[in-house]
Design a protein around this motif. Structure first.
Motif, PDB file in Angstrom:
ATOM      1  N   ILE A 131       0.871  -1.439  -0.009  1.00  0.00           N
ATOM      2  CA  ILE A 131       0.079  -0.068  -0.085  1.00  0.00           C
ATOM      3  C   ILE A 131       0.819   1.662  -0.131  1.00  0.00           C
ATOM      4  O   ILE A 131       0.851   2.266  -0.848  1.00  0.00           O
ATOM      5  CB  ILE A 131      -1.270  -0.101   0.588  1.00  0.00           C
ATOM      6  N   LYS A 132       2.160   1.056   0.853  1.00  0.00           N
ATOM      7  CA  LYS A 132       3.239   2.376   0.737  1.00  0.00           C
ATOM      8  C   LYS A 132       3.768   2.815  -0.549  1.00  0.00           C
ATOM      9  O   LYS A 132       3.429   3.663  -1.093  1.00  0.00           O
ATOM     10  CB  LYS A 132       4.304   2.039   1.964  1.00  0.00           C
ATOM     11  N   GLN A 133       4.076   1.261  -1.022  1.00  0.00           N
ATOM     12  CA  GLN A 133       4.661   1.511  -2.266  1.00  0.00           C
ATOM     13  C   GLN A 133       3.678   2.293  -3.524  1.00  0.00           C
ATOM     14  O   GLN A 133       3.693   2.606  -4.197  1.00  0.00           O
ATOM     15  CB  GLN A 133       4.438   0.462  -3.362  1.00  0.00           C
ATOM     16  N   PHE A 134       2.622   1.707  -3.562  1.00  0.00           N
ATOM     17  CA  PHE A 134       1.568   2.150  -4.335  1.00  0.00           C
ATOM     18  C   PHE A 134       0.789   4.021  -4.589  1.00  0.00           C
ATOM     19  O   PHE A 134       0.573   4.299  -4.733  1.00  0.00           O
ATOM     20  CB  PHE A 134      -0.392   1.603  -4.346  1.00  0.00           C
ATOM     21  N   ASP A 269      -0.161   1.363 -20.920  1.00  0.00           N
ATOM     22  CA  ASP A 269       1.524   1.054 -21.554  1.00  0.00           C
ATOM     23  C   ASP A 269       1.204   0.002 -22.471  1.00  0.00           C
ATOM     24  O   ASP A 269       0.060  -0.829 -21.218  1.00  0.00           O
ATOM     25  CB  ASP A 269       2.321   0.998 -20.094  1.00  0.00           C
ATOM     26  N   ASP A 270       0.629  -0.656 -22.777  1.00  0.00           N
ATOM     27  CA  ASP A 270       0.922  -1.642 -23.811  1.00  0.00           C
ATOM     28  C   ASP A 270       0.993  -2.922 -23.296  1.00  0.00           C
ATOM     29  O   ASP A 270       0.370  -4.060 -23.200  1.00  0.00           O
ATOM     30  CB  ASP A 270       2.023  -2.051 -25.357  1.00  0.00           C
ATOM     31  N   ALA A 271       2.042  -3.160 -22.298  1.00  0.00           N
ATOM     32  CA  ALA A 271       2.742  -4.434 -21.198  1.00  0.00           C
ATOM     33  C   ALA A 271       1.012  -4.128 -19.941  1.00  0.00           C
ATOM     34  O   ALA A 271       1.029  -5.070 -19.186  1.00  0.00           O
ATOM     35  CB  ALA A 271       3.750  -3.382 -20.430  1.00  0.00           C
ATOM     36  N   PHE A 272       0.406  -4.032 -19.847  1.00  0.00           N
ATOM     37  CA  PHE A 272      -0.548  -3.271 -18.976  1.00  0.00           C
ATOM     38  C   PHE A 272      -2.431  -3.593 -19.827  1.00  0.00           C
ATOM     39  O   PHE A 272      -3.363  -2.739 -18.926  1.00  0.00           O
ATOM     40  CB  PHE A 272      -0.446  -2.410 -18.170  1.00  0.00           C
ATOM     41  N   THR A 340      -0.806  -5.900  -9.521  1.00  0.00           N
ATOM     42  CA  THR A 340      -0.384  -5.614 -10.766  1.00  0.00           C
ATOM     43  C   THR A 340      -0.579  -4.486 -11.031  1.00  0.00           C
ATOM     44  O   THR A 340      -0.698  -3.329 -12.136  1.00  0.00           O
ATOM     45  CB  THR A 340      -1.589  -6.445 -11.144  1.00  0.00           C
ATOM     46  N   MET A 341      -1.510  -3.077 -10.266  1.00  0.00           N
ATOM     47  CA  MET A 341      -2.308  -1.744 -10.387  1.00  0.00           C
ATOM     48  C   MET A 341      -0.743  -1.476 -10.232  1.00  0.00           C
ATOM     49  O   MET A 341      -0.496   0.188 -10.555  1.00  0.00           O
ATOM     50  CB  MET A 341      -3.397  -1.504  -9.407  1.00  0.00           C
ATOM     51  N   ILE A 342      -0.029  -1.721  -8.830  1.00  0.00           N
ATOM     52  CA  ILE A 342       1.210  -0.429  -8.448  1.00  0.00           C
ATOM     53  C   ILE A 342       2.485  -0.046 -10.409  1.00  0.00           C
ATOM     54  O   ILE A 342       1.795   1.544 -10.721  1.00  0.00           O
ATOM     55  CB  ILE A 342       2.037  -0.813  -7.901  1.00  0.00           C
ATOM     56  N   PRO A 343       2.952  -1.184 -11.107  1.00  0.00           N
ATOM     57  CA  PRO A 343       3.177  -1.113 -11.778  1.00  0.00           C
ATOM     58  C   PRO A 343       2.526  -0.484 -13.549  1.00  0.00           C
ATOM     59  O   PRO A 343       2.773   0.582 -14.100  1.00  0.00           O
ATOM     60  CB  PRO A 343       4.296  -1.904 -12.900  1.00  0.00           C
ATOM     61  N   MET A 344       0.977  -0.740 -13.298  1.00  0.00           N
ATOM     62  CA  MET A 344      -0.097   0.306 -13.957  1.00  0.00           C
ATOM     63  C   MET A 344      -0.458   1.438 -14.190  1.00  0.00           C
ATOM     64  O   MET A 344       0.397   1.805 -15.689  1.00  0.00           O
ATOM     65  CB  MET A 344      -1.131  -1.319 -14.389  1.00  0.00           C
TER      66      MET A 344
END
Length: 459
Positions: A131-134, A269-272, A340-344
């Motif tokens: 959560i902190k990362q997000f 991004d295309d990756a997500f 999954t949501m963090i990098p997306m």
């Protein structure tokens, strides 16, 4: 073979064993089971209940079992009743009689309660980190978009101008509350149940405080009936995760809207993103849609736990074996969605021009136009009525508040002067909202810095 076979004259039906078994679910707690057992064995020796030699044999044997499981040398036997009986059986195979002494002064009831609490604490810490990362991703995006004007909405209708940074910081506040709830839940999870026995403690002179210190728990349960039958902590953690998932689902819904051609505020991004099997032009926000769907799954886990516990008499009942599957599923789902949501979101492109163009439509500066008149002395309700008529006039003549001439303005009120155009400029509308909690860039930037300080203070 079951541990209770000596009491029964007839072997258990294989169907009973299959139905009764929980190892397919609770096998993941092997590390917690070993850690708790080592602490118990150490305490038993310290209190003279078993010999130091037996205690060391138990600890050495359990440590090696963990190494063998994690290296792949030892496979967990899926035919065992549960992870606790598998561990005891494997340990006894390796160290014989010393292994049989491990279960002195404890029951599977308090052992299971301990392992579940330890696992919940470990996984809660991981989710707190995620959560902190997000939050940090949201803070970075907000910092990059302090001046990115967009329409704010009510009823999904354009309402007033804000910034994308201000919008994202709303989710930061939600996630901060999720952090608080999960941190609070740890206080009620870190209560040691071991020593409660099956329901009435034990006649052995055990030292529960010593085990508490070894396992880094905050306190010891003060009633043995409650100690083995309490699953409030499972419900509380799952409730906190259900609220977290609600927040992720709300953000996902907005991402889905923002990615549509009707909004086009961001581009993933295309990756997500995914495509279509038949429509080559499609770029679908499947991650966000799945998160939105998985939110209901965690709601179901919470409902399972509440219904499971609502009618149980004290103390332990086999119904409570169902606690782990629901708790584990909620934890797994939250992990999966966050990671999954963090990098997306981090890789998403913000289409600032499109946001600005959308903000220019829909008369979202009408309130500021009314405020202009009230600052000149007109009562707000009179100003509200005049601006309502002005908006209607603009719509009839295919104009906006920015393109209406001063002469037309003055037909509605003589208080309008040349400075009206500066007062209703979107940048002015945003920058003048300097109240704490408002969208003015300087206020949002201060909010960002405050959250960064708060996160730094959270262990």
């Amino acid at each position: 073979m079951n541990v209770w076979d000596a009491r029964f004259k007839k072997a258990a039906d294989a169907r009973l064993n299959d139905f009764n078994s929980s190892i397919s679910v609770d096998h993941r707690m092997y590390a917690q089971d070993i850690k708790g057992s080592c602490a118990h064995a150490m305490m038993l020796a310290h209190e003279g209940i078993i010999s130091l030699e037996d205690s060391l044999s138990i600890i050495t044997g359990l440590t090696q079992i963990q190494k063998d499981i994690e290296s792949g040398v030892l496979a967990i036997d899926e035919t065992a009743e549960d992870i606790h009986m598998f561990m005891e059986s494997e340990l006894t195979k390796r160290i014989q009689d010393a292994g049989k002494r491990l279960h002195t002064a404890r029951s599977r009831n308090d052992q299971v309660a301990l392992d579940t609490r330890m696992y919940a604490l470990d996984e809660t810490d991981k989710i707190l980190t995620e959560i902190k990362q997000f939050i940090n991703v949201l803070l970075d995006k907000a910092q990059e978009n302090l001046d990115t004007i967009m329409p704010g909405y009510t009823h999904l209708q354009r309402a007033q101008p804000i910034t994308f940074a201000h919008h994202l910081m709303a989710y930061v506040e939600m996630l901060k509350r999720d952090l608080q709830r999960l941190q609070e839940s740890k206080k009620r999870t870190a209560i040691l149940p071991l020593g409660s026995g099956a329901l009435a403690t034990t006649t052995y002179p055990i030292n529960r405080e010593m085990v508490k210190e070894q396992l880094d728990f905050d306190s010891v349960s003060l009633n043995s009936l409650d100690g083995v039958s309490d699953r409030d902590f499972c419900i509380e953690i799952t409730s906190a995760l259900a609220m977290l998932m609600m927040h992720l689902s709300r953000l996902s819904e907005e991402i889905i809207l923002w990615c549509s051609w009707e909004f086009k505020f961001i581009e993933l991004d295309d990756a997500f993103a995914t495509g279509s099997s038949i429509m080559p032009q499609k770029k679908n926000p499947d991650v966000s849609e799945l998160v939105r769907g998985k939110c209901g799954r965690v709601y179901g886990d919470l409902q399972t736990l509440l219904v499971m516990m609502k009618g149980l008499p004290l103390a332990y009942n086999k119904d409570m074996q169902e606690d782990k599957e629901a708790l584990f599923d909620a934890i797994d789902t939250a992990h999966l969605c966050l990671t999954t949501m963090i990098p997306m979101l981090e890789s998403a492109k913000v289409l600032k021009d499109n946001m600005r163009k959308a903000a220019a439509k829909g008369f979202i500066n009408a309130t500021d136009c009314a405020d202009y008149l009230t600052k000149k002395g007109m009562p707000f309700r009179d100003a509200y009525r005049i601006i309502g008529a002005l908006v209607s006039y603009a719509q009839d003549h295919d104009k906006t508040l920015e393109t209406i001439s001063l002469n037309e303005y003055q037909q509605f009120s003589e208080l309008f002067e040349e400075d009206i155009y500066e007062a209703i400029a979107l940048e002015t509308c945003v920058q003048m909202r300097k109240v704490i909690g408002g969208p003015a860039p300087e206020i949002v930037e201060a909010h960002i810095q405050k959250v960064k300080e708060e996160l730094g203070a959270i262990a």
